[in-house]
Scaffold this motif. Structure first.
Motif, short mmCIF file in Angstrom:
data_model
loop_
_atom_site.label_atom_id
_atom_site.label_comp_id
_atom_site.label_asym_id
_atom_site.label_seq_id
_atom_site.Cartn_x
_atom_site.Cartn_y
_atom_site.Cartn_z
N VAL A 4 54.26 33.21 20.03
CA VAL A 4 52.93 33.83 20.17
C VAL A 4 53.12 35.24 20.76
CG1 VAL A 4 51.60 31.69 20.40
CG2 VAL A 4 52.60 32.73 22.43
N PHE A 5 52.09 36.07 20.56
CA PHE A 5 52.19 37.47 20.97
C PHE A 5 51.10 37.84 21.98
CE2 PHE A 5 53.56 37.32 16.44
CZ PHE A 5 54.90 37.56 16.66
N ALA A 6 51.47 38.74 22.89
CA ALA A 6 50.49 39.27 23.84
C ALA A 6 49.37 39.95 23.08
CB ALA A 6 51.17 40.26 24.79
N GLY A 7 48.13 39.79 23.58
CA GLY A 7 46.98 40.45 22.97
C GLY A 7 46.27 39.64 21.92
N ILE A 9 46.19 31.37 13.01
CA ILE A 9 47.42 30.64 12.68
C ILE A 9 47.59 29.48 13.65
CG2 ILE A 9 49.91 30.86 12.35
CD1 ILE A 9 48.22 32.60 10.48
N ASP A 10 47.88 28.29 13.12
CA ASP A 10 48.11 27.12 13.96
C ASP A 10 49.41 27.28 14.74
OD1 ASP A 10 45.81 25.93 13.07
OD2 ASP A 10 46.78 24.72 11.52
N SER A 42 44.89 26.99 17.42
CA SER A 42 44.96 28.06 16.42
C SER A 42 44.79 29.37 17.16
CB SER A 42 43.87 27.89 15.36
OG SER A 42 42.59 27.95 15.96
N VAL A 43 45.60 30.35 16.78
CA VAL A 43 45.59 31.64 17.48
C VAL A 43 45.21 32.74 16.50
CG1 VAL A 43 46.99 33.32 18.74
CG2 VAL A 43 47.30 30.88 19.17
N ASN A 44 44.22 33.54 16.89
CA ASN A 44 43.79 34.67 16.06
C ASN A 44 44.72 35.84 16.34
OD1 ASN A 44 42.55 36.86 14.86
ND2 ASN A 44 40.49 36.11 15.26
N GLN A 45 45.57 36.18 15.35
CA GLN A 45 46.56 37.24 15.53
C GLN A 45 46.15 38.54 14.84
OE1 GLN A 45 50.64 34.65 16.01
NE2 GLN A 45 50.25 35.53 14.02
N ALA A 46 44.88 38.64 14.44
CA ALA A 46 44.42 39.80 13.67
C ALA A 46 44.67 41.11 14.41
CB ALA A 46 42.95 39.66 13.33
N ASN A 65 43.53 33.02 21.85
CA ASN A 65 43.70 31.58 21.70
C ASN A 65 42.41 30.95 21.21
OD1 ASN A 65 44.85 29.04 21.86
ND2 ASN A 65 44.33 28.76 24.01
N GLY A 66 42.57 29.87 20.41
CA GLY A 66 41.40 29.20 19.84
C GLY A 66 40.94 28.02 20.66
N GLN A 67 40.91 26.83 20.03
CA GLN A 67 40.21 25.69 20.63
C GLN A 67 41.04 24.87 21.59
OE1 GLN A 67 41.51 25.82 17.67
NE2 GLN A 67 42.65 23.94 17.31
N GLY A 68 42.38 25.04 21.60
CA GLY A 68 43.22 24.19 22.45
C GLY A 68 43.90 24.98 23.56
N ALA A 69 44.32 24.25 24.62
CA ALA A 69 45.06 24.88 25.71
C ALA A 69 46.54 24.94 25.35
CB ALA A 69 44.87 24.11 27.01
#
Length: 636
Positions: free
Chosen positions: A199-202, A191-192, A178-182, A205-209
């Motif tokens: 995905v976007f620069a900046g 967002i999963d 899951s990626v925090n895109q806030a 990243n959450g719990q996975g590689a």
């Protein structure tokens, strides 16, 4: 750590401390010398009183005097900084050293506080620029190499470990997280992301590689565009501020002229003493200066821009924050704006002995290699249902029909047919024709699957409406705004979508130049905002009062042309942006009214009452601080 490094580090820390807190340090020193001058007079050391006051004047007023003289010499103009210094020197010249020193101190304190408040506003915007990491891990075969972001190349595969910030725009090739895109889109919920997702620069990243393939060079990433937009927003001033700055120069000359008249006329006309006349003139210089008036606009506008940036709305300048608050009409593009721009299978109706999954599997097998959006929708739906696809052979495109080919020994055809021809040819029963017509009435494109002359199923494809599109439009209408939809689609499809989202008016079958004509025509209702995402929307975005582009889905041309960018493609942000613009305008008007009222009250008190210089300074500088703090309300 070496001695040289330690010395350099301490020196750097001192420089940062001085540059960040210079105004406050100077103000404290100024107050200190005023206090020493007061103590000297109180305890009989009168010889030290004036030197201490002089030190307070020099330390507290040097910077402002320098800036005022530079404006006078270089631009042949007067500003409020010079007015304050002249007033303080005038007070000292008639023996009011303490009053002049207090003026310098409060003016210096006001400048320091203004600097801090504006810095707070700018910091919240500049924080966006710190989102991109300096380094990234590049995978080279089985090796991991850490490189600077500037050295990354398009096509590089990047490893992003849990808890790390993503260094570049790209597509996920391996992993799930899951990626925090806030920070980029304003979405508060992570967002999963899995294989194939963007995905976007900046973003964090959450719990996975994740293994990401870089799709854009560093200077072309969404984050780089945001930084560019923010820099534009900081440098561009709204029309009201430009007017106020021009007014300040003219007004400063009026104040100087007024002060000279007050210096000359009252002793002859009103019988005032020269000492009282000069003192009144100095007070007039202070209280009539437009400091609060000048500070009424930019702190509020910068705060509004900062508020928008934190909520996924980027204004390219204060002018557009002002303009959007005055919008009377919002025109939405349909495809990719009100709708997602991605066709999806909404229904599959099987006939004969075929099941829903069989019809979908056959259609997907025929469309596997097609690049057509509808073909992709069919294949995507089959993959979502984990259907096994067969290898189609003898594939052939049939103009005006679709495609046909052999799947498991049978010749199948799939395509979009004209319902009238089907009825005439007797291929559709009344029941099947009614089902197809009902699907079309719901805004679907109907696709027919056949084996020989037998109809085996109908597939309905529709560009789905964005989540919350209807609620967003309802909110705009409640704000008293007329909402229209512009599209190149056919009238029937456009009307169905228009009714579903609740727009006031639908314009269909439009080419890009027609959209421009409609925007100009809508100008009769007032200012028009255009919301779009594609290249074909760019002319309409350019001609509208405020062009609003969808940031994540939008094309580069739309992003460049628009004045406002919605980073999360969230249509609810349109009403938020308009409400923010309206609130900014209200606060600016409140600030201007308050500043003018205080200034008039102080000027009248100077002539009709017994206001002294320190009280005039407190009233004048206090009102300046208050309007700045009032502007900062928009940071909430």
């Amino acid at each position: 750590m070496s001695t040289i490094n330690l010395v350099q580090e301490k020196s750097g820390f001192k420089n940062i401390l001085w540059s960040r807190h210079k105004g406050l340090i100077v103000t404290v020193l100024c107050l200190g010398f005023i206090f020493l001058a007061w103590l000297s007079g109180k305890y009989g050391y009168s010889g030290l009183e004036v030197p201490f006051y002089l030190l307070a004047y020099v330390i507290g007023g040097y910077q402002k005097a320098r800036e005022g003289l530079q404006t006078l010499i270089q631009e042949k103009d007067l500003d409020v900084d010079l007015l304050m210094v002249v007033a303080a020197i005038g007070a000292a010249s008639i023996g009011y050293w303490a009053d002049g020193a207090i003026l310098i101190f409060i003016f210096s304190l006001s400048g320091a506080l203004e600097g801090y408040t504006l810095e707070r506003t700018n910091d919240s915007i500049k924080s966006i620029m710190k989102l991109r990491p300096e380094e990234a891990i590049v995978l080279q075969g089985k090796l991991e190499k850490r490189v600077r972001v500037e050295e990354l190349k398009q096509g590089d595969r990047l490893l992003v470990r849990p808890g790390e910030r993503i260094a570049a725009d790209g597509i996920v090739r391996e992993g799930y997280s899951s990626v925090n895109q806030a920070s980029i889109t304003g979405e508060s919920i992570p967002i999963d992301k899995s294989t194939g997702d963007e995905v976007f620069a900046g973003t964090m990243n959450g719990q996975g590689a994740l293994v990401i393939e870089m799709t854009k060079p560093a200077e072309a990433t969404l984050l780089a565009k945001i930084i560019h937009l923010v820099q534009e927003a900081q440098s561009e001033r709204p029309p009201s501020q430009l007017f106020m700055e021009r007014f300040e120069r003219i007004y400063a000359k009026i104040v100087i002229t007024g002060a000279v008249l007050i210096l000359v006329l009252p002793p002859f006309v009103l019988g005032w003493s020269w000492s009282a006349t000069i003192y009144k003139a100095m007070i007039f210089l202070v209280v009539a200066s437009p400091c609060a008036l000048v500070s009424s606009i930019m702190p509020a506008v910068l705060s509004g821009i900062s508020n928008g940036a934190r909520n996924g709305i980027l204004f390219k300048g204060g002018a557009y924050l002002e303009s959007i608050g005055a919008v009377s009409v919002v025109a939405f593009d349909k495809t990719g704006t009100l709708t997602e721009g991605i066709p999806r299978i909404t229904q599959v109706i099987p006939y004969g002995n075929y099941t829903e999954n069989e019809v979908l599997s056959i259609a997907a097998s025929l469309e596997t290699w097609s690049e057509h959006p509808i073909a992709k929708a069919i294949v995507r739906k089959a993959n979502e249902k984990d259907l096994t696809l067969s290898t189609a052979s003898k594939m052939e495109a049939v103009p005006g029909f679709g495609v046909h080919g052999v799947v498991e020994g049978q010749v199948y055809r799939i395509g979009k047919l004209d319902l009238g021809d089907l009825v005439v040819g007797g291929k559709l029963s009344d029941e099947k024709m009614k089902a197809a017509l009902n699907l079309e009435k719901q805004g679907n494109t109907v696709i027919f699957a056949q084996v020989g002359t037998e109809l085996i199923g109908i597939l309905a494809v529709k560009d789905t409406i964005r989540a919350h599109a209807k609620e967003s439009i309802d909110r705009l209408k409640k704000m008293g705004i007329k909402v229209v939809m512009l599209t190149g689609d056919s009238s029937s499809t456009a009307q169905i979508i228009g009714e579903q989202v609740g727009v006031d008016q639908v314009y269909s079958d439009l080419l890009p130049e027609h959209k421009v004509d409609i925007i100009k025509e809508l100008g009769k209702y007032g200012k028009v905002a255009m919301v779009g995402d594609g290249v074909n929307d760019a002319p309409a975005l350019a001609v509208s009062s405020v062009g609003i582009a969808m940031g994540a889905a939008g094309t580069d041309v739309a992003l460049e042309t628009a004045n406002v960018v919605l980073m999360a493609d969230d249509l609810s942000k349109v009403s938020y942006a308009i409400a923010l613009g309206r609130r900014t305008s209200r606060i600016v008007k409140q600030n201007v009214a308050f500043a003018v009222a205080v200034m008039l009250l102080l000027v009248l008190s100077n002539f009709l009452g017994s206001i002294n210089l320190p009280l005039g300074v407190i009233g004048h500088e206090g009102s300046t601080i208050l309007v700045i703090i009032s502007g900062l309300r928009l940071l909430r």
